[in-house]
Design an enzyme around this catalytic site. Structure first.
Site, PDB file in Angstrom:
ATOM      1  N   LEU A 163      42.523  37.411  47.775  1.00  0.00           N
ATOM      2  CA  LEU A 163      41.873  36.901  48.616  1.00  0.00           C
ATOM      3  C   LEU A 163      41.413  35.300  48.449  1.00  0.00           C
ATOM      4  O   LEU A 163      40.565  34.515  49.543  1.00  0.00           O
ATOM      5  CB  LEU A 163      40.715  37.886  48.610  1.00  0.00           C
ATOM      6  CG  LEU A 163      41.219  39.519  49.592  1.00  0.00           C
ATOM      7  CD1 LEU A 163      40.055  40.180  48.628  1.00  0.00           C
ATOM      8  CD2 LEU A 163      41.548  39.611  50.063  1.00  0.00           C
ATOM      9  N   ALA A 164      40.513  34.934  46.979  1.00  0.00           N
ATOM     10  CA  ALA A 164      40.688  33.720  46.904  1.00  0.00           C
ATOM     11  C   ALA A 164      40.599  33.439  45.298  1.00  0.00           C
ATOM     12  O   ALA A 164      41.143  33.972  45.428  1.00  0.00           O
ATOM     13  CB  ALA A 164      38.900  33.726  47.082  1.00  0.00           C
ATOM     14  N   SER A 165      40.919  31.716  45.036  1.00  0.00           N
ATOM     15  CA  SER A 165      41.203  31.230  44.020  1.00  0.00           C
ATOM     16  C   SER A 165      40.478  29.920  43.782  1.00  0.00           C
ATOM     17  O   SER A 165      40.539  29.316  44.145  1.00  0.00           O
ATOM     18  CB  SER A 165      43.063  31.163  44.229  1.00  0.00           C
ATOM     19  OG  SER A 165      43.418  30.599  42.637  1.00  0.00           O
ATOM     20  N   ALA A 166      40.151  30.378  42.516  1.00  0.00           N
ATOM     21  CA  ALA A 166      39.291  28.689  41.513  1.00  0.00           C
ATOM     22  C   ALA A 166      39.207  29.088  40.615  1.00  0.00           C
ATOM     23  O   ALA A 166      40.769  29.466  39.566  1.00  0.00           O
ATOM     24  CB  ALA A 166      38.121  29.433  41.471  1.00  0.00           C
ATOM     25  N   SER A 167      39.207  27.936  40.008  1.00  0.00           N
ATOM     26  CA  SER A 167      39.619  27.257  38.927  1.00  0.00           C
ATOM     27  C   SER A 167      39.259  28.263  37.564  1.00  0.00           C
ATOM     28  O   SER A 167      40.257  28.394  36.814  1.00  0.00           O
ATOM     29  CB  SER A 167      39.320  25.363  39.005  1.00  0.00           C
ATOM     30  OG  SER A 167      39.796  24.651  39.589  1.00  0.00           O
ATOM     31  N   VAL A 177      40.298  36.614  43.220  1.00  0.00           N
ATOM     32  CA  VAL A 177      39.181  37.701  43.801  1.00  0.00           C
ATOM     33  C   VAL A 177      40.605  38.833  44.475  1.00  0.00           C
ATOM     34  O   VAL A 177      41.087  38.006  44.988  1.00  0.00           O
ATOM     35  CB  VAL A 177      38.702  37.352  44.035  1.00  0.00           C
ATOM     36  CG1 VAL A 177      37.546  38.556  44.750  1.00  0.00           C
ATOM     37  CG2 VAL A 177      36.989  36.411  43.936  1.00  0.00           C
ATOM     38  N   ASP A 218      23.128  29.441  44.878  1.00  0.00           N
ATOM     39  CA  ASP A 218      23.898  28.502  45.150  1.00  0.00           C
ATOM     40  C   ASP A 218      24.461  29.832  46.893  1.00  0.00           C
ATOM     41  O   ASP A 218      25.273  30.050  47.036  1.00  0.00           O
ATOM     42  CB  ASP A 218      25.579  28.553  44.774  1.00  0.00           C
ATOM     43  CG  ASP A 218      26.552  28.055  45.136  1.00  0.00           C
ATOM     44  OD1 ASP A 218      25.821  26.858  45.844  1.00  0.00           O
ATOM     45  OD2 ASP A 218      27.524  28.290  44.394  1.00  0.00           O
TER      46      ASP A 218
END
Length: 656
Positions: A230-234, A238, A388
């Site tokens: 669903l989401a991708s970060a470094s 997710v 945040d």
């Protein structure tokens, strides 16, 4: 018999070796004590050992040069004694020069050279990569401490692009710096706030990683896990999933090797910040070393997902009581690299423009009001707050409900700071610059040479601009202006306070997306009252009564003490006692300074006296052409030389 001779020779060698190293250690320990500074043992042992070997050779030549064997006169003994002392002095001088040129710790130990070559190679490779990234974006001159030829906004944009290319650690560093407007100019804060941690999904088997973290077959826990994130970060991805009992969840799983990469980058960052602290004045001015250590601790904590789970548990009850949702967590299936939590079916505010536009105006206002009340209540009430609050971390539903995501970054305020911050909110809203100034002085560390009247005038001017509430239309930007104001006056803002003020400032952007016409005054006023309590006349009277009860014992004795002071003043007996240098640090500084001055004077006198004695004619002869005066002069000059070495050592090196 040959083996007996070999054994005897081996015993002799062993005895002489033990004696040599024992004598070397004794001399090395004495040299370290005489110099009074931390000198590395390896170099001390090496220098003292070489000095002993050379001294033994010279002493052998002196003894063998005697006219008759077996007869060592007083002159020869005096000569040998002077040689021993000056060999000691020479060793101390060599060690001191080595310590000045290459301080202890500047060169890695031998063990590190032998065992750490693989780590050093990886660090050098990464350092070269980061250096090339900085050079490509024109950051070479600033990193060397030189003044750049470009404007701040251009330099800030280059820094943002370089940090983005550097990877997750440097992106996180930029995001942290974007919250420190007390340290960086506004163009840098504005530019770094655009940094994102998004990354392309990696082709790795998420099911295998999840199963490994669970320690059991994935089918025992989940009925399904989507491979497309669903989401991708470094650092993490997710994925949507469904538990075996049918509840929809999301799985936040850390990428393999992320911790190792961050650890390597933090090690490199530590080396870079130390170099910058030595070479760049701006790095020393903002305390870059302390900033980097705090960032490393924060990022290391953020990579442990158990901390995020604890953060969610800490704020869930208080936010729920204020009408803000926090995902429930399946604690049994979480680990340091895995979080299994509720899947919100709402939409992040950053992507919900169509949904928000279709909501009734009253629903939008209520949603924004609820979110603001909850955040202010966390900051000035609970002391644990989401740090945040960008629009991607706030979720909204069609019925106007709101929720928060991503609790990896959480701020904490102690009770005193919360109460003082609440008083600051109340003072700003009440247009009371005196109380606002007092609250700021209580909240922050007072800088040297502070002009309180100028600070109060500027706070009053700021409050005049926002009179009628916290800004035109209820803007929270007053906190950003207030942060800039205290920085101009030399305050060093603690990270937790800066995070709270910055969080309030960043919250406005999210609230404006929900309801552009929201007046933020009432919620801020109410939050301040929640912390301070009821400010009605009855409450104030009760508070004053309680304080008066604490003052009664003092008031009982006050007349007698005033009478005693008046009587002493009338009869000329009033005296005051002032203890000069009552602070131990001040006494220690002056004592050390006095000791160095006395040692320097004694050293100069001893060396001068030694030279005069050594060149004085006449005197008793000790034999072999050696006079008493030259021997005494050499001893006195030795003492002066050693004292001089200690003075120089205390100037250039840290004490024990």
């Amino acid at each position: 018999m040959e083996w007996l001779a070999m054994l005897a020779a081996l015993v002799d060698v062993t005895i002489w070796t033990v004696l040599f190293f024992g004598l070397t250690w004794l001399v090395a320990q004495t040299v370290r004590r005489v110099l009074g500074v931390r000198v590395g043992w390896p170099r001390t042992i090496a220098v003292c050992g070489i000095a002993i070997l050379v001294l033994v050779g010279v002493m052998g030549d002196v003894i063998t040069s005697q006219p008759r064997e077996g007869a060592v006169g007083a002159g020869t003994l005096a000569h040998l004694g002077v040689l021993v002392l000056w060999a000691f002095a020479a060793s101390a001088a060599v060690l001191l020069m080595a310590e000045i040129v290459v301080p202890t710790g500047a060169i890695p130990p031998v063990r590190a050279w032998l065992l750490g070559w693989r780590r050093r190679t990886a660090r050098a490779r990464r350092y070269h990569q980061i250096t090339m990234i900085a050079a490509r974006h024109g950051l070479g001159a600033p990193l060397r401490g030189l003044r750049p030829a470009r404007r701040d906004d251009e330099l800030a944009a280059s820094l943002r692009r370089a940090l983005q290319e550097g990877g997750v650690t440097f992106v996180k560093l930029g995001q942290m710096l974007s919250t420190r407007s007390d340290l960086l100019p506004e163009p840098f804060v504005r530019e770094l706030s655009h940094l994102t941690n998004r990354a392309e999904p990696e082709p790795w088997d998420v099911r295998a990683v999840v199963a490994d973290e669970l320690g059991r077959p994935i089918q025992e826990v989940f009925s399904s896990v989507e491979t497309e994130p669903l989401a991708s970060a470094s650092v993490a991805q997710v994925h949507a999933a469904t538990l075996a009992d049918g509840r929809p969840v999301v799985v936040k799983v850390q990428r393999p090797g992320a911790i190792a990469q961050v650890a390597a980058d933090l090690d490199l960052l530590d080396q870079v910040t130390r170099s910058l602290d030595r070479n760049a004045g701006w790095a020393r001015a903002i305390g870059l070393n302390d900033l980097a250590r705090g960032f490393a601790a924060s990022l290391t904590e953020e990579l442990d997902y158990r901390v995020e789970v604890d953060n969610m548990a800490a704020v869930r009850a208080s936010l729920a009581a204020r009408g803000v949702r926090v995902p429930w967590v399946a604690d049994a299936f979480c680990s340091s690299r895995l979080i299994v939590m509720e899947r919100f079916d709402g939409t992040p505010v950053a992507q919900a423009s169509n949904l928000i536009a279709g909501l009734d105006a009253g629903v939008r206002t209520a949603a924004a009001q609820r979110l603001l009340d909850a955040v202010l209540g966390q900051i000035v009430g609970d002391g644990v707050f989401h740090a945040d609050l960008h629009a991607g971390n706030v979720v909204i539903w069609p019925d106007g409900s709101v929720g928060l995501l991503d609790f990896g970054s959480v701020g904490r305020l102690d009770a005193v700071s919360r109460r003082t911050l609440g008083m600051l909110l109340w003072a700003i809203d009440a247009d009371d610059p005196v109380s606002a100034t007092d609250a700021l002085l209580e909240l922050l560390d007072r800088p040297d040479g502070l002009d309180e009247r100028a600070l109060q005038r500027e706070i009053g001017t700021l409050m005049t601009r926002v009179r009628g509430g916290l800004g035109s239309g209820g803007s929270l930007k007053v906190f950003g202006d207030l942060l800039s104001l205290v920085v101009r006056h030399g305050f060093r803002v603690p990270p937790a306070i800066a995070a709270a003020l910055r969080s309030l400032g960043a919250l406005e952007g999210t609230l404006r997306l929900i309801d552009p016409h929201l007046d933020l005054v009432a919620a801020a006023r109410e939050a301040g009252r929640d912390v301070l309590g009821d400010l009605s006349a009855e409450r104030v009277r009760a508070e004053l009564t309680q304080r008066a009860l604490h003052l009664l014992p003092l008031l009982d004795h006050l007349p007698r003490r005033v009478a005693k002071i008046t009587e002493d003043l009338e009869r000329g007996r009033l005296t005051t006692h002032v203890r000069v240098l009552s602070d131990p640090d001040d006494r220690g500084f002056l004592l050390g300074l006095a000791q160095q001055v006395v040692a320097a004077v004694l050293a100069a006198a001893a060396v001068l006296g030694g030279i005069l004695l050594a060149t004085a004619p006449g005197g008793v002869q000790l034999g072999s052409g050696v006079g008493l005066y030259p021997v005494l002069g050499s001893l006195l000059a030795f003492a002066g030389f050693v004292l001089a070495l200690r003075c120089v050592a205390l100037v250039f090196g840290p004490r024990h």
